[in-house]
Structure formats: structure tokens, C-alpha cells
Design a protein around this motif. Structure first.
Motif, mmCIF file in Angstrom:
data_model
loop_
_atom_site.group_PDB
_atom_site.id
_atom_site.type_symbol
_atom_site.label_atom_id
_atom_site.label_comp_id
_atom_site.label_asym_id
_atom_site.label_seq_id
_atom_site.Cartn_x
_atom_site.Cartn_y
_atom_site.Cartn_z
ATOM 1 N N LEU A 86 0.829 -1.208 0.000
ATOM 2 C CA LEU A 86 0.000 0.000 0.000
ATOM 3 C C LEU A 86 0.864 1.260 0.000
ATOM 4 O O LEU A 86 0.573 2.221 -0.724
ATOM 5 N N VAL A 87 1.933 1.248 0.786
ATOM 6 C CA VAL A 87 2.822 2.416 0.854
ATOM 7 C C VAL A 87 3.469 2.676 -0.502
ATOM 8 O O VAL A 87 3.483 3.813 -1.003
ATOM 9 N N PHE A 88 3.994 1.624 -1.129
ATOM 10 C CA PHE A 88 4.658 1.792 -2.419
ATOM 11 C C PHE A 88 3.656 2.139 -3.522
ATOM 12 O O PHE A 88 3.982 2.894 -4.445
ATOM 13 N N ALA A 89 2.446 1.600 -3.438
ATOM 14 C CA ALA A 89 1.413 1.941 -4.423
ATOM 15 C C ALA A 89 1.052 3.420 -4.324
ATOM 16 O O ALA A 89 0.869 4.098 -5.343
ATOM 17 N N PHE A 90 0.957 3.920 -3.101
ATOM 18 C CA PHE A 90 0.660 5.343 -2.908
ATOM 19 C C PHE A 90 1.811 6.203 -3.425
ATOM 20 O O PHE A 90 1.592 7.233 -4.080
ATOM 21 N N GLY A 91 3.034 5.790 -3.134
ATOM 22 C CA GLY A 91 4.195 6.523 -3.639
ATOM 23 C C GLY A 91 4.255 6.515 -5.152
ATOM 24 O O GLY A 91 4.614 7.524 -5.784
ATOM 25 N N LEU A 92 3.905 5.375 -5.760
ATOM 26 C CA LEU A 92 3.861 5.276 -7.217
ATOM 27 C C LEU A 92 2.844 6.259 -7.795
ATOM 28 O O LEU A 92 3.103 6.917 -8.810
ATOM 29 N N PHE A 93 1.700 6.376 -7.133
ATOM 30 C CA PHE A 93 0.683 7.322 -7.590
ATOM 31 C C PHE A 93 1.203 8.760 -7.505
ATOM 32 O O PHE A 93 0.974 9.566 -8.411
ATOM 33 N N ILE A 94 1.898 9.097 -6.423
ATOM 34 C CA ILE A 94 2.423 10.450 -6.250
ATOM 35 C C ILE A 94 3.393 10.798 -7.381
ATOM 36 O O ILE A 94 3.296 11.869 -8.011
ATOM 37 N N TYR A 95 4.330 9.905 -7.658
ATOM 38 C CA TYR A 95 5.307 10.171 -8.728
ATOM 39 C C TYR A 95 4.605 10.249 -10.092
ATOM 40 O O TYR A 95 4.941 11.108 -10.925
ATOM 41 N N SER A 96 3.650 9.357 -10.327
ATOM 42 C CA SER A 96 2.918 9.381 -11.594
ATOM 43 C C SER A 96 2.136 10.679 -11.736
ATOM 44 O O SER A 96 2.080 11.277 -12.818
ATOM 45 N N ALA A 97 1.534 11.126 -10.624
ATOM 46 C CA ALA A 97 0.775 12.379 -10.644
ATOM 47 C C ALA A 97 1.695 13.566 -10.911
ATOM 48 O O ALA A 97 1.310 14.516 -11.614
ATOM 49 N N LEU A 98 2.905 13.535 -10.376
ATOM 50 C CA LEU A 98 3.861 14.613 -10.624
ATOM 51 C C LEU A 98 4.237 14.682 -12.102
ATOM 52 O O LEU A 98 4.375 15.776 -12.677
ATOM 53 N N ILE A 99 4.406 13.514 -12.726
ATOM 54 C CA ILE A 99 4.741 13.485 -14.153
ATOM 55 C C ILE A 99 3.582 14.026 -14.980
ATOM 56 O O ILE A 99 3.770 14.839 -15.894
ATOM 57 N N VAL A 100 2.367 13.591 -14.652
ATOM 58 C CA VAL A 100 1.185 14.088 -15.364
ATOM 59 C C VAL A 100 1.047 15.598 -15.184
ATOM 60 O O VAL A 100 0.731 16.332 -16.134
#
Length: 206
Positions: A86-100
Motif C-alpha cells: 500500500l505504501v509503495f502503491a501510494f508513492g507510485l501514484f504520487i510520482y505518476s501524478a507529478l509526471i502528469v
């Protein structure tokens, strides 16, 4: 809680799991034979673990365990693999959102609803929600790998957009990609390709 157990082993200076195989398991002619174990009533072989020289090892990348070294043993007994997923999935979303967000800011005429829809797709895609619904050591390794890989891509892309290269961003990209390989070594070709793309501008500059 494979990663928590591996973290406990790391703190003791060991690379194998702390769990000790039973003499009955070691006495079998082929401990990997499930039918043979079942016939002998031996049930202490952890799933998805390797048995070598009387010790259990996990063959998933150890990177996630390194971030658990700061916790004491009592806390580690309560941290399971799905918590890390869950922690890594949330972090993945944050980085993906930053790229978007970076791309959206460059496209001046893109409507806000397109940006918002992109974030919803990233956060609630079938792949992410399905993996989180039954997260185990496999999903944790995958989420960790993707978190570090996409995080490295973000920092690499960020420094390419700067007027001059920023060394600390290059360092962050390299650290993230190293941890990605340490989570799942199968990401190595993608990391090698990303590094090549990152270095091309400097070759042409020379």
C-alpha cells in the motif's frame, strides 16, 4: 511478512530468514517435493522460499526490507507485506501524478477535466486496485519496483528540463533506479535503456 522477517535478519547481519527448517524437512530426500512433504506430514516449508544449506532464503528483491531497518523487532512483527504494498502503491501514484502535472503545465490549453481524469485513471486503474485487493510479497515487490523506477524517471526528466544539469537530481534518479533493480531484477533492461536515453544529450554535447 517476508520483508519484515528479512529486515530482522539484516539487523542480525544475515541474509537468510530467521525461521529454521525442521529436522523432519531436512531429512527428506527432496524437500521441494510437495507430495513428499505432505506424505511425511511436514508443513513448515514457507511458500515461495528457497532452501539452501539448511536455511530459508527469499528470492524477491531485498530493497523493501532496507526501509524497515529503522523499526524494532516488535514493530516488525506487525508490519506485513500488504502494508508495504500500500505504501509503495501510494508513492507510485504520487510520482505518476507529478509526471502528469508536469506535462499538463506544459500544455497550456489542456482543460482541467483532462488532468483530473488522468489522475483518476492512475489512482483507480484495474491493475492497481486488483493488485492491492490481494497484495502479498509478489505485489509488494512489483509495486516497490515500479515506485522506484517511475520515481527515477521523474527526477531524470526533471533535470533534463532544467537549463543546466542538476547533479542531485541525477543522483536521485540513480538511487531510485538502483532500488528498482533491487526490488525486481527483471527491470534491469528498462533501467539500462532509461540511463542510455539520459546520457544521449551529453554525448551529443561533447
Amino acid at each position: 511478512n517476508y520483508y519484515s522477517e528479512l529486515a530482522r535478519s539484516f539487523k542480525q547481519g544475515k541474509f537468510h530468514l530467521t525461521e529454521t527448517p525442521s529436522p523432519a524437512l531436512l531429512a527428506l530426500s527432496n524437500p521441494y517435493n510437495y507430495a513428499l512433504r505432505k506424505q511425511a506430514g511436514v508443513e513448515d516449508f514457507p511458500w515461495d522460499a528457497s532452501l539452501y544449506d539448511g536455511k530459508f532464503y527469499i528470492y524477491w528483491g531485498p530493497s523493501p526490507s532496507l526501509f524497515l531497518l529503522f523499526f524494532n523487532d516488535e514493530t516488525l512483527t506487525r508490519i506485513e507485506d500488504h502494508h508495504l504494498a500500500l505504501v509503495f502503491a501510494f508513492g507510485l501514484f504520487i510520482y505518476s501524478a507529478l509526471i502528469v502535472t508536469t506535462f499538463w503545465q506544459k500544455l497550456k490549453n489542456t482543460p482541467v477535466w483532462v488532468y483530473a481524469t488522468s489522475l483518476l485513471v492512475l489512482g483507480f486503474s484495474i491493475l492497481v486496485t486488483t493488485m492491492l485487493s490481494g497484495a502479498n510479497v509478489y505485489e509488494t515487490a512489483i509495486f516497490a519496483c515500479q515506485f522506484f523506477f517511475i520515481g527515477g524517471c521523474y527526477w531524470a526528466y526533471s533535470t533534463l528540463n532544467d537549463e543546466s544539469p542538476v547533479l542531485w537530481k541525477f543522483a536521485l534518479a540513480g538511487i531510485h533506479w538502483s532500488f528498482a533493480i533491487g526490488s525486481r531484477v527483471t527491470i534491469l533492461p528498462a533501467v539500462a535503456y532509461a540511463v542510455l536515453i539520459l546520457l544521449i544529450p551529453f554525448f551529443f554535447a561533447v
